[in-house]
Write an enzyme that holds these catalytic residues in place. Structure first.
Site, PDB file in Angstrom:
ATOM      1  N   ASP A   1       0.853  -1.194   0.000  1.00 30.39           N
ATOM      2  CA  ASP A   1       0.000   0.000   0.000  1.00 30.39           C
ATOM      3  C   ASP A   1       0.887   1.241   0.000  1.00 30.39           C
ATOM      4  O   ASP A   1       1.656   1.458   0.948  1.00 30.39           O
ATOM      5  CB  ASP A   1      -0.887   0.030   1.257  1.00 30.39           C
TER       6      ASP A   1
ATOM      7  N   LYS B   1      -7.341   2.974  -2.979  1.00 26.63           N
ATOM      8  CA  LYS B   1      -7.690   2.993  -1.564  1.00 26.63           C
ATOM      9  C   LYS B   1      -7.958   4.430  -1.132  1.00 26.63           C
ATOM     10  O   LYS B   1      -7.279   5.352  -1.580  1.00 26.63           O
ATOM     11  CB  LYS B   1      -6.532   2.376  -0.776  1.00 26.63           C
TER      12      LYS B   1
ATOM     13  N   LYS C   1     -10.566  -0.269  -1.802  1.00 25.01           N
ATOM     14  CA  LYS C   1     -10.324  -0.416  -0.367  1.00 25.01           C
ATOM     15  C   LYS C   1     -10.695   0.873   0.354  1.00 25.01           C
ATOM     16  O   LYS C   1     -10.223   1.956   0.005  1.00 25.01           O
ATOM     17  CB  LYS C   1      -8.853  -0.757  -0.100  1.00 25.01           C
TER      18      LYS C   1
END
Length: 294
Positions: A140, A203, A239
């Site tokens: 990430d 995300k 996400k």
């Protein structure tokens, strides 16, 4: 002359008017929340969690204990799904990989100068490469907000592309930090740039410096994912992270994914929620009694 980055954004038909987005989200939640707020969905959402510890006080021992709880969960609650991944700082990738016994749980690491993305690109690439070498299945990273807000889209995309290459076979999640981007227009542009640069997931947030996930941001991101899939055939995951704490919160994000993207995205392969407290809250609602397992 318009460059390819601005052209990709200009060619998008995703709605980026903040009032229109807010109205669409309100309508969608009011019409579909109740039908999705079921025990089956709660169990599904438990299996979509990236169980996260990102504290300054994390240590090899504390992270090992954190992972052991995931190992114990599988044996104590065999009727329930395990979380999707364990997310830590990159220096703990080897600890998680060594201690983790549950094969279906992935090892996830934040990287690339998280949470600010302020570092040398060489450092970001090295950090990502080291995390993958140590056992990370997923990385990430945070989109370079400074370059994005300056309009330097080429630099933003080049950074993502280089980190994607450093991931090798690991999946790359690009954090847009929607609380800093603020507007639907910015969130739309950042989503498009991230996906065109090879993001496997987009995300919402780091949950650190800026406001976390919002339903409006999720809606814009999901619409961008839908449009990108229609144009390219490539699926990109979604996400939500930052402030997703209650079962109701999680069901609302599920509702957006289901109603915008459809059933194809309703698996832990394509939907995730980054959380620490959510797992216990979901578990409590599933079991019908307050439970603090994790």
């Amino acid at each position: 002359m318009t460059d390819k980055y601005h052209k990709s954004i200009a060619d998008s038909n995703v709605i980026d008017d903040d009032a229109a987005v807010a109205a669409a989200v309100s309508k969608l939640i009011s019409e579909h929340f109740d039908e999705n707020n079921t025990p089956e969905v709660h169990k599904f959402l438990l299996g979509c969690i990236d169980l996260t510890t990102l504290r300054s006080t994390d240590s090899p021992q504390s992270v090992a204990r954190f992972v052991e709880r995931v190992n114990d969960f599988e044996s104590e609650y065999p009727q329930l799904p395990s979380v999707a991944a364990i997310c830590t700082y990159p220096n703990f990738a080897e600890v998680v990989r060594t201690v983790l016994d549950v094969s279906e749980v992935d090892v996830c690491c934040v990287s690339g100068g998280f949470p600010s993305s302020q570092s040398f690109i060489e450092s970001k690439i090295a950090e990502t490469s080291l995390a993958v070498s140590a056992g990370a299945d997923e990385i990430d990273i945070v989109l370079n907000l400074g370059n994005f807000l300056d309009g330097d889209y080429e630099e933003v995309c080049d950074e993502i592309i280089e980190q994607k290459q450093a991931c090798r076979d690991a999946r790359l999640k690009v954090i847009l930090e929607t609380g800093a981007l603020k507007t639907a227009r910015n969130i739309k542009a950042a989503s498009i740039l991230a996906m065109h640069s090879g993001a496997d997931f987009i995300k919402t947030s780091t949950g650190k410096e800026y406001p976390g996930a919002s339903l409006e941001a999720a809606y814009v991101m999901a619409q961008c994912i839908k449009e990108y899939h229609a144009a390219t055939g490539n699926m990109v995951g979604f996400k939500a992270a930052g402030g997703v704490r209650t079962t109701d919160d999680a069901v609302k994000y599920y509702t957006i994914v289901k109603e915008v993207l459809g059933d194809e995205w309703l698996s832990s392969e394509w939907m995730r929620i980054g959380a620490s407290s959510l797992a216990n809250n979901l578990l409590s609602d599933i079991l019908g009694a307050e439970t603090k397992f994790f």
